[in-house]
Design a protein around this motif. Sequence first.
Motif, PDB file in Angstrom:
ATOM      1  N   PRO A  11       0.878  -1.258  -0.107  1.00 46.19           N
ATOM      2  CA  PRO A  11       0.161   0.012   0.098  1.00 46.19           C
ATOM      3  C   PRO A  11       0.720   1.113   0.139  1.00 46.19           C
ATOM      4  O   PRO A  11       1.902   1.227   0.730  1.00 46.19           O
ATOM      5  CB  PRO A  11      -0.938   0.040   1.207  1.00 46.19           C
ATOM      6  CG  PRO A  11      -0.734  -1.594   1.316  1.00 46.19           C
ATOM      7  CD  PRO A  11       0.485  -2.082   0.991  1.00 46.19           C
ATOM      8  N   PRO A  12       0.491   2.347  -0.695  1.00 49.63           N
ATOM      9  CA  PRO A  12      -0.702   2.624  -1.220  1.00 49.63           C
ATOM     10  C   PRO A  12      -1.383   1.699  -2.368  1.00 49.63           C
ATOM     11  O   PRO A  12      -2.487   1.915  -2.987  1.00 49.63           O
ATOM     12  CB  PRO A  12      -0.652   4.037  -1.822  1.00 49.63           C
ATOM     13  CG  PRO A  12       0.649   4.114  -2.102  1.00 49.63           C
ATOM     14  CD  PRO A  12       1.331   3.402  -1.034  1.00 49.63           C
ATOM     15  N   ILE A  14      -2.780  -1.376  -4.266  1.00 56.10           N
ATOM     16  CA  ILE A  14      -4.092  -1.943  -3.524  1.00 56.10           C
ATOM     17  C   ILE A  14      -4.195  -3.343  -4.271  1.00 56.10           C
ATOM     18  O   ILE A  14      -4.085  -3.482  -5.276  1.00 56.10           O
ATOM     19  CB  ILE A  14      -5.440  -1.364  -3.525  1.00 56.10           C
ATOM     20  CG1 ILE A  14      -5.339  -0.040  -2.789  1.00 56.10           C
ATOM     21  CG2 ILE A  14      -6.488  -2.136  -2.840  1.00 56.10           C
ATOM     22  CD1 ILE A  14      -6.495   0.718  -2.986  1.00 56.10           C
ATOM     23  N   GLU A  18      -1.107  -7.315  -0.943  1.00 55.11           N
ATOM     24  CA  GLU A  18      -0.651  -6.088  -0.214  1.00 55.11           C
ATOM     25  C   GLU A  18      -1.456  -5.792   0.973  1.00 55.11           C
ATOM     26  O   GLU A  18      -0.748  -5.519   1.898  1.00 55.11           O
ATOM     27  CB  GLU A  18      -0.609  -5.008  -1.274  1.00 55.11           C
ATOM     28  CG  GLU A  18       0.212  -4.920  -2.473  1.00 55.11           C
ATOM     29  CD  GLU A  18      -0.388  -5.869  -3.506  1.00 55.11           C
ATOM     30  OE1 GLU A  18       0.329  -6.359  -4.383  1.00 55.11           O
ATOM     31  OE2 GLU A  18      -1.704  -6.167  -3.468  1.00 55.11           O
ATOM     32  N   LYS A  19      -2.665  -6.091   1.066  1.00 54.44           N
ATOM     33  CA  LYS A  19      -3.556  -5.848   2.249  1.00 54.44           C
ATOM     34  C   LYS A  19      -2.900  -6.650   3.380  1.00 54.44           C
ATOM     35  O   LYS A  19      -2.787  -6.311   4.615  1.00 54.44           O
ATOM     36  CB  LYS A  19      -4.947  -5.952   1.948  1.00 54.44           C
ATOM     37  CG  LYS A  19      -5.411  -4.609   1.122  1.00 54.44           C
ATOM     38  CD  LYS A  19      -6.899  -4.605   1.144  1.00 54.44           C
ATOM     39  CE  LYS A  19      -7.617  -5.497   0.346  1.00 54.44           C
ATOM     40  NZ  LYS A  19      -9.186  -5.366   0.481  1.00 54.44           N
ATOM     41  N   SER A  22      -0.072  -5.779   5.059  1.00 55.19           N
ATOM     42  CA  SER A  22       0.021  -4.501   5.633  1.00 55.19           C
ATOM     43  C   SER A  22      -0.899  -4.661   7.128  1.00 55.19           C
ATOM     44  O   SER A  22      -0.636  -3.923   8.021  1.00 55.19           O
ATOM     45  CB  SER A  22      -0.784  -3.287   4.697  1.00 55.19           C
ATOM     46  OG  SER A  22      -2.232  -3.667   4.429  1.00 55.19           O
ATOM     47  N   VAL A  47       4.742  10.112  -1.808  1.00 51.42           N
ATOM     48  CA  VAL A  47       5.071   8.756  -1.149  1.00 51.42           C
ATOM     49  C   VAL A  47       6.355   9.086  -0.683  1.00 51.42           C
ATOM     50  O   VAL A  47       7.251   9.073  -1.127  1.00 51.42           O
ATOM     51  CB  VAL A  47       5.137   7.561  -2.183  1.00 51.42           C
ATOM     52  CG1 VAL A  47       5.222   6.445  -1.528  1.00 51.42           C
ATOM     53  CG2 VAL A  47       3.624   7.569  -3.087  1.00 51.42           C
ATOM     54  N   VAL A 262      -9.739   2.082  -0.792  1.00 51.98           N
ATOM     55  CA  VAL A 262      -8.688   1.904   0.219  1.00 51.98           C
ATOM     56  C   VAL A 262      -9.294   1.390   1.553  1.00 51.98           C
ATOM     57  O   VAL A 262      -8.849   0.843   2.490  1.00 51.98           O
ATOM     58  CB  VAL A 262      -7.912   3.152   0.308  1.00 51.98           C
ATOM     59  CG1 VAL A 262      -7.093   3.280  -0.697  1.00 51.98           C
ATOM     60  CG2 VAL A 262      -8.787   4.236   0.957  1.00 51.98           C
ATOM     61  N   ASP A 263     -10.826   1.322   1.598  1.00 52.71           N
ATOM     62  CA  ASP A 263     -11.371   1.079   2.758  1.00 52.71           C
ATOM     63  C   ASP A 263     -12.771   0.310   2.459  1.00 52.71           C
ATOM     64  O   ASP A 263     -13.749   0.804   2.287  1.00 52.71           O
ATOM     65  CB  ASP A 263     -11.827   2.388   3.514  1.00 52.71           C
ATOM     66  CG  ASP A 263     -12.359   1.934   4.756  1.00 52.71           C
ATOM     67  OD1 ASP A 263     -12.519   0.897   5.058  1.00 52.71           O
ATOM     68  OD2 ASP A 263     -12.852   3.088   5.449  1.00 52.71           O
TER      69      ASP A 263
END
Length: 377
Positions: A11-12, A14, A18-19, A22, A47, A262-263
Amino acid sequence: MRIALVSRRYPPLIGGAEKVLSYLAPALADLGHEVAVLTARPPGPDVPGVEPVPTRAGSCTVRRLATSRLRFVGTWRYMNNLRERLEADPPDLAYVSMLKHDAYVAVEVGRRLGFPVVLRPEGAGATGDLSWQSWGNFGRKIGERTKQADAIVAISKAVEDELRDAGYDRSKIHRLPNGVPVPEPSWRRRDGWRDAPRAAFVGRLAPEKGLDTLIEAWPIVRRSFPAAHLTIYGEGPEGPTLGAGVGKLGLGDAITFAGPTVDPTAALRDADLFVLPSREEGMSVALLEAMALGIPVVASSIPGNRRVVSDFKDGRLAPVDDPEGLARVVVEQWTEFDRAFHMSRAARKKVEGSYSVSTMARQHDGLFRSLASARGG
């Protein structure tokens, strides 16, 4: 322990892998470890190169290594910078996502400097890591190197089977499933949802996700629920084709492409059903996130989904590549919504017990400590 968590994407950017990483990195820090995430720096001035991550204990820092927009130059530069970083500041253990170029570097440096390296394939089937090793640039050479790792984490039985079939040492393979946060509060049904029920998909817009089947199923769903709406969250190579399919079916008012989110938890709180029509999955992070939230789910009946969803117990399973079958199950979930709600509560409890990020972190902690102990650490 000083743990280097290595992933070219983080991340960022997605994606499911990756999630998960994280989620895992700060959870390992909360167990007292010093975690350094080593990843490629994506383009863009906003970034940062080094970024601390809030934790309750230990420490977690994301360090983004320079790369390039040019495909082969970027890979070479990232590998070189990763090698230099591991050599300059050797960890007690390296944990690497995907059996690709960064795994090749980490195994070589780890063997030379004496720290254990654990690898983590992120998928199975035609789009999985081992498939890539059969056709990717230097894939076979990388495959021979990755077999020298100290341990391999298999997130699903499909990944484990592929590793064994490819000749990886069975004693080095450890089944550790993905884990996700369990959000509070849990999902709650909306007032008046029956007038215009909402379904949502979260994930990559790629052929293996079966979104063409879901789109073909939607006119059938609307025979029972004429105002039913589908929102597709994500991006990927199939986006234009899927959009064209929606247009041909005249579903422009019924299906929305909302882009990546992202949510996902916030997105799903506004929905009445999560649908995952995949043709292939290792262990879907999006599915686990939906179950953790407690929203009713429909998932295709493939091995990766059957691993976490028991039909009629904590969700519903639908036939694969069958628009009519998928539509029927979606309609059943909304027609028998009290039953769907009770299944969603069971799904949330299942994730709390077996697939939470805290459970995942403890399982990884046990593996990492045993490897470090075997090395005399």
